[in-house]
Design an enzyme around this catalytic site. Structure first.
Site, short mmCIF file in Angstrom:
data_model
loop_
_atom_site.label_atom_id
_atom_site.label_comp_id
_atom_site.label_asym_id
_atom_site.label_seq_id
_atom_site.Cartn_x
_atom_site.Cartn_y
_atom_site.Cartn_z
N ARG A 191 -12.35 -20.43 8.24
CA ARG A 191 -11.49 -20.28 8.84
C ARG A 191 -12.06 -19.86 9.93
O ARG A 191 -12.90 -18.78 9.65
CB ARG A 191 -11.09 -19.30 7.49
CG ARG A 191 -9.04 -19.22 8.17
CD ARG A 191 -8.07 -17.60 7.52
NE ARG A 191 -9.36 -16.68 6.78
CZ ARG A 191 -8.68 -16.29 6.65
NH1 ARG A 191 -8.23 -15.91 5.62
NH2 ARG A 191 -9.11 -14.64 5.63
N PHE A 198 -10.82 -1.57 4.49
CA PHE A 198 -11.40 -2.54 4.33
C PHE A 198 -10.42 -3.18 3.50
O PHE A 198 -9.47 -3.40 4.32
CB PHE A 198 -13.06 -2.53 3.88
CG PHE A 198 -14.16 -2.18 5.01
CD1 PHE A 198 -13.91 -0.46 5.84
CD2 PHE A 198 -14.46 -3.11 5.54
CE1 PHE A 198 -14.46 -0.42 6.54
CE2 PHE A 198 -16.03 -3.30 6.70
CZ PHE A 198 -15.43 -1.58 7.03
N LYS A 258 -4.23 -2.44 16.20
CA LYS A 258 -4.64 -1.12 15.31
C LYS A 258 -5.88 -0.31 16.42
O LYS A 258 -5.78 1.24 16.16
CB LYS A 258 -5.63 -1.42 14.03
CG LYS A 258 -4.35 -1.92 13.30
CD LYS A 258 -3.96 -1.09 12.67
CE LYS A 258 -2.80 -2.12 11.64
NZ LYS A 258 -1.84 -1.24 10.57
N TYR A 294 -4.66 -8.81 15.94
CA TYR A 294 -3.98 -8.09 14.58
C TYR A 294 -5.26 -6.75 15.45
O TYR A 294 -4.51 -5.23 15.41
CB TYR A 294 -4.16 -8.73 13.45
CG TYR A 294 -4.48 -7.22 11.99
CD1 TYR A 294 -3.16 -6.67 11.62
CD2 TYR A 294 -5.52 -7.27 11.92
CE1 TYR A 294 -3.36 -5.64 10.93
CE2 TYR A 294 -5.73 -6.33 10.81
CZ TYR A 294 -3.87 -5.54 10.28
OH TYR A 294 -4.37 -4.48 8.92
N SER A 348 -7.63 -0.42 10.23
CA SER A 348 -8.42 -1.51 9.79
C SER A 348 -9.94 -2.02 9.79
O SER A 348 -9.60 -1.22 10.75
CB SER A 348 -7.03 -2.62 9.99
OG SER A 348 -8.02 -3.67 9.14
N ILE A 406 1.01 -1.05 -0.69
CA ILE A 406 0.27 0.10 -0.32
C ILE A 406 0.80 1.16 0.16
O ILE A 406 0.49 2.42 -0.95
CB ILE A 406 -0.62 -0.06 1.37
CG1 ILE A 406 -1.99 -1.52 1.24
CG2 ILE A 406 -1.79 1.37 1.30
CD1 ILE A 406 -2.96 -1.17 2.58
N ALA A 453 3.66 0.27 8.58
CA ALA A 453 5.04 0.17 8.57
C ALA A 453 4.54 -0.55 9.98
O ALA A 453 4.21 -1.09 10.80
CB ALA A 453 6.47 0.58 9.18
C1 UD1 Z 1 -7.92 -10.43 6.35
C2 UD1 Z 1 -7.07 -10.09 7.89
C3 UD1 Z 1 -7.95 -8.44 8.74
C4 UD1 Z 1 -6.97 -7.97 7.76
C5 UD1 Z 1 -6.89 -8.35 6.48
C6 UD1 Z 1 -5.74 -7.25 6.08
C7 UD1 Z 1 -9.42 -11.47 9.29
C8 UD1 Z 1 -10.71 -12.18 9.95
N1 UD1 Z 1 -9.35 -10.52 8.14
O1 UD1 Z 1 -9.59 -9.68 6.03
O2 UD1 Z 1 -8.08 -8.37 9.72
O3 UD1 Z 1 -7.05 -6.27 7.91
O4 UD1 Z 1 -6.79 -9.37 6.06
O5 UD1 Z 1 -4.69 -8.08 5.19
O6 UD1 Z 1 -7.56 -12.64 9.36
N2 UD1 Z 1 -10.22 -16.54 1.14
C9 UD1 Z 1 -10.30 -17.55 0.98
N3 UD1 Z 1 -9.17 -18.12 0.30
C10 UD1 Z 1 -7.84 -17.86 1.17
C11 UD1 Z 1 -8.20 -15.98 0.93
C12 UD1 Z 1 -9.49 -15.97 1.20
O7 UD1 Z 1 -11.77 -18.27 1.15
O8 UD1 Z 1 -6.99 -18.52 0.13
C13 UD1 Z 1 -12.00 -15.93 1.76
C14 UD1 Z 1 -11.52 -15.44 3.00
O9 UD1 Z 1 -12.40 -16.64 3.71
C15 UD1 Z 1 -12.67 -13.96 2.67
C16 UD1 Z 1 -11.65 -13.15 1.80
O10 UD1 Z 1 -11.54 -14.58 0.94
O11 UD1 Z 1 -13.52 -14.46 2.44
C17 UD1 Z 1 -11.28 -11.83 1.89
O12 UD1 Z 1 -9.99 -12.64 2.89
P1 UD1 Z 1 -8.91 -12.28 2.99
O13 UD1 Z 1 -8.59 -11.08 2.02
O14 UD1 Z 1 -7.78 -13.09 4.22
O15 UD1 Z 1 -9.17 -10.78 3.71
P2 UD1 Z 1 -9.99 -11.10 5.44
O16 UD1 Z 1 -9.59 -12.70 6.22
O17 UD1 Z 1 -11.59 -9.89 4.73
#
Ligand code: UD1
Length: 321
Positions: free
Chosen positions: A281, A168, A144, A140, A116, A12, A73
């Site tokens: 997850r 987001f 924040k 985490y 965040s 970012i 950072a």
């Molecule tokens: C996560 C963190 C959040 C952080 C953000 C940025 C959690 C609960 N939240 O958001 O605190 O600010 O990352 O780093 O951990 N997904 C899959 N397969 C994957 C990866 C993700 O299905 O391999 C799905 C997840 O279940 C979710 C969506 O994709 O529904 C987004 O996931 P992700 O990109 O990891 O972000 P968040 O979990 O929303």
């Protein structure tokens, strides 16, 4: 303005630096290159290699004088923060204290902080606005939130003005193709899909398809990194005009499911992108979507590049090589 961008070589941060320079500001990057990349440093900016845990080096860097500091950072893997909280406490909390104290020492009074949506935890209602209760589900998010609280006190006691930007789901790459650095070991959805499309990993693991959402998979508010970058510039410039701190959401206000992004990625890349459905997850809410009305009001900000095609296309341009 002359701006110190801490973490300016990161994913970012590099986009923020480009946007700052485009708006005519002078940029100095402070980064320890632990996840930041040299290739994310651009012509026109000055680079100081340093760690935020090195209070002396930070104070030295700050002493040349800045009109504002942008701080990006931080460690951001929510899952890892639950098994290594001490790492997150040290870097994300203590590291930020070092920055704030260096700012106070040097008389630098404007701070843009990358917060965040993780500060909210499981959403009690949607869309999530800034009045939503803050009950982080992971450590985490707690780091924040702690910093936001700390900022409130530095504002009151030291007159430090801040803008805490609650991102987001940051996604996408520079629409003009200037950022080329790939994140190492990404865990977020879009880079994982891109790595799969590029043959760097065998498959996408979809974490749950039994949520009460449009197609059963998790819905998030993905906001393009150029949109985020624009908000940092707007926040900094606003603090020059208005002597007031701000806590604000940055989201597109659109919910996209895992499958919607996967389908867009298959269509745009022309690659099969194999995927398997796995269990949920832990800690993942079904849906998380922002209200960005306050950002519109205070910063005149609105997401412009956060549609699914732009998110995927700009990412694929970087991963496809
Ligand atoms: C996560 C963190 C959040 C952080 C953000 C940025 C959690 C609960 N939240 O958001 O605190 O600010 O990352 O780093 O951990 N997904 C899959 N397969 C994957 C990866 C993700 O299905 O391999 C799905 C997840 O279940 C979710 C969506 O994709 O529904 C987004 O996931 P992700 O990109 O990891 O972000 P968040 O979990 O929303």
């Amino acid at each position: 303005m002359k701006v110190l961008v801490i973490g300016g070589a990161g994913y970012i941060g590099s986009h923020v630096c480009l946007e700052m320079m485009e708006a005519g500001h002078e940029v100095v990057v402070y980064d320890n290159l632990s996840s930041g990349l040299r290739e994310n440093l651009f012509e026109g900016e000055r680079f100081i290699e340093g760690d935020i845990m090195d209070a002396e080096r930070l104070a030295g860097a700050m002493s040349e004088g800045f009109d504002g500091v942008v701080h990006l950072a931080a460690f951001k893997a929510a899952g890892e923060s639950m098994t290594a909280p001490e790492k997150y406490a040290r870097n994300n909390i203590s590291g930020t204290v070092n920055i704030l104290n260096a700012m106070c020492g040097a008389g630098v009074g404007r701070f843009v902080f990358s917060s965040s949506a993780a500060v909210y935890g499981e959403p009690a209602y949607l869309p999530v606005d800034e009045k939503h209760p803050t009950v982080p589900e992971n450590f985490y998010g707690f780091t924040k939130l702690e910093i936001e609280r700390l900022l409130g006190w530095y504002d009151r006691l030291k007159g430090l003005r801040y803008s805490a930007l609650r991102y987001f789901n940051a996604a996408g790459y520079d629409v003009r193709g200037r950022v080329r650095g790939l994140e190492r070991n990404p865990a977020n959805l879009l880079p994982v899909i891109m790595e799969t499309a590029a043959g760097m990993r065998p498959e996408l693991r979809v974490f749950g398809n039994d949520y009460a959402t449009k197609d059963g998979t998790g819905v998030r508010d993905y906001v393009h990194v150029n949109d985020l970058a624009a908000a940092h510039v707007a926040a900094l410039e606003r603090m020059e005009r208005a002597d007031e701190s701000l806590v604000v959401n940055l989201g597109s206000e659109e919910g996209l499911s895992v499958l919607e992004i996967l389908e867009a990625a298959r269509r745009i890349t022309g690659k099969p992108v194999p995927a398997t459905i796995e269990g949920r997850r832990p800690g993942d809410p079904a849906r998380l979507v922002a209200s960005s009305a306050l950002a519109a009001e205070k910063l005149g900000w609105k997401a412009r590049y956060s549609d699914v095609d732009t998110l995927v296309e700009t990412s694929w341009k970087v991963y496809e090589r």
